[in-house]
Design an enzyme around this catalytic site. Structure first.
Site: not given
Length: 232
Positions: A65, A132
């Site tokens: 990701s 993230k």
């Protein structure tokens, strides 16, 4: 003369006996010194270990990701105290005529910033932390359309992206206001990331720390620098 000799003998003899009696008390033993050195080393190592663990966390990237910035299996050093903060109300609340007017938080090393890569626990029941990038800050209006993120109506230019910002063909075409005390996070691999587009903004209290360095594998060692953003 015999009496003098007797007195002299009686004075000198106890002194010699005292010296011989004191010697065993002050003579160090090699075994005790070695044990003491080992104990000091163990205690010092434990103190350093606890202190380091309070500041640094090792984190393994799981998934793609954050491609191309971070790769699956990479090991990160995470600074757990990067966003340490103190309530100003608790700090100055006891001062008359001042404490009542003080509000907010004080971040000695700076608050979370756009572009920081963080490790956090996502909203929900996930027991595994995510990694993230912070995109939106408290109070900002976030919109996603035309393949890009818009902050307060301005298009954010993200130099680390290889793909447009979409999520399975669905875009966030209305403003999302980041609540106070929260941050809006996205993965760099926008087409393969479960992030704030799915679970919403992340409370700052859920942030474990700020990713600082990748240290494994050796050919990927680098300091995670802060990107230079621009708006259009």
């Amino acid at each position: 003369m015999d009496e003098l000799h007797g007195v002299t003998a009686s004075v000198e003899h106890p002194t010699q006996a005292t010296q011989s009696a004191e010697q065993p008390l002050t003579r160090p033993t090699g075994r005790r010194l070695v044990l003491w050195d080992i104990l000091e080393t163990v205690v010092l190592a434990l103190v350093l270990f606890v202190a380091i663990r309070e500041v640094i966390l090792n984190y393994r990237v799981d998934g793609s990701s954050m491609e191309p910035t971070l790769h699956n299996g990479e090991m990160l050093i995470v600074n757990r105290r990067a966003y340490m903060h103190i309530s100003l109300q608790h700090l100055f609340g006891w001062i008359p005529s001042i404490g009542q007017d003080v509000d907010g938080e004080w971040y000695p090393f700076g608050p979370p910033q756009r572009g920081d890569i963080i490790v956090f626990y996502p909203p929900g029941n996930s027991s595994e932390p995510y990694v993230k990038r912070i995109i939106g800050l408290p109070g900002e209006h976030i919109a996603i359309h035309d393949g890009a993120v818009y902050i307060n109506g301005q298009r954010l230019i993200e130099p680390y992206l290889d793909v447009p910002t979409l999520w399975r063909g669905v875009t966030l075409d209305q403003d999302y206001v980041v609540p106070p005390g929260y941050v809006f996070v996205l993965g760099d691999n926008r087409n393969n990331s479960s992030d704030s587009r799915i679970f919403g903004a992340v409370p700052m209290s859920s942030i474990v720390g700020k990713a600082w360095i990748t240290y494994w594998p050796p050919d990927e060692i680098k300091v995670l620098s802060h990107p230079a953003y621009a708006f259009q």
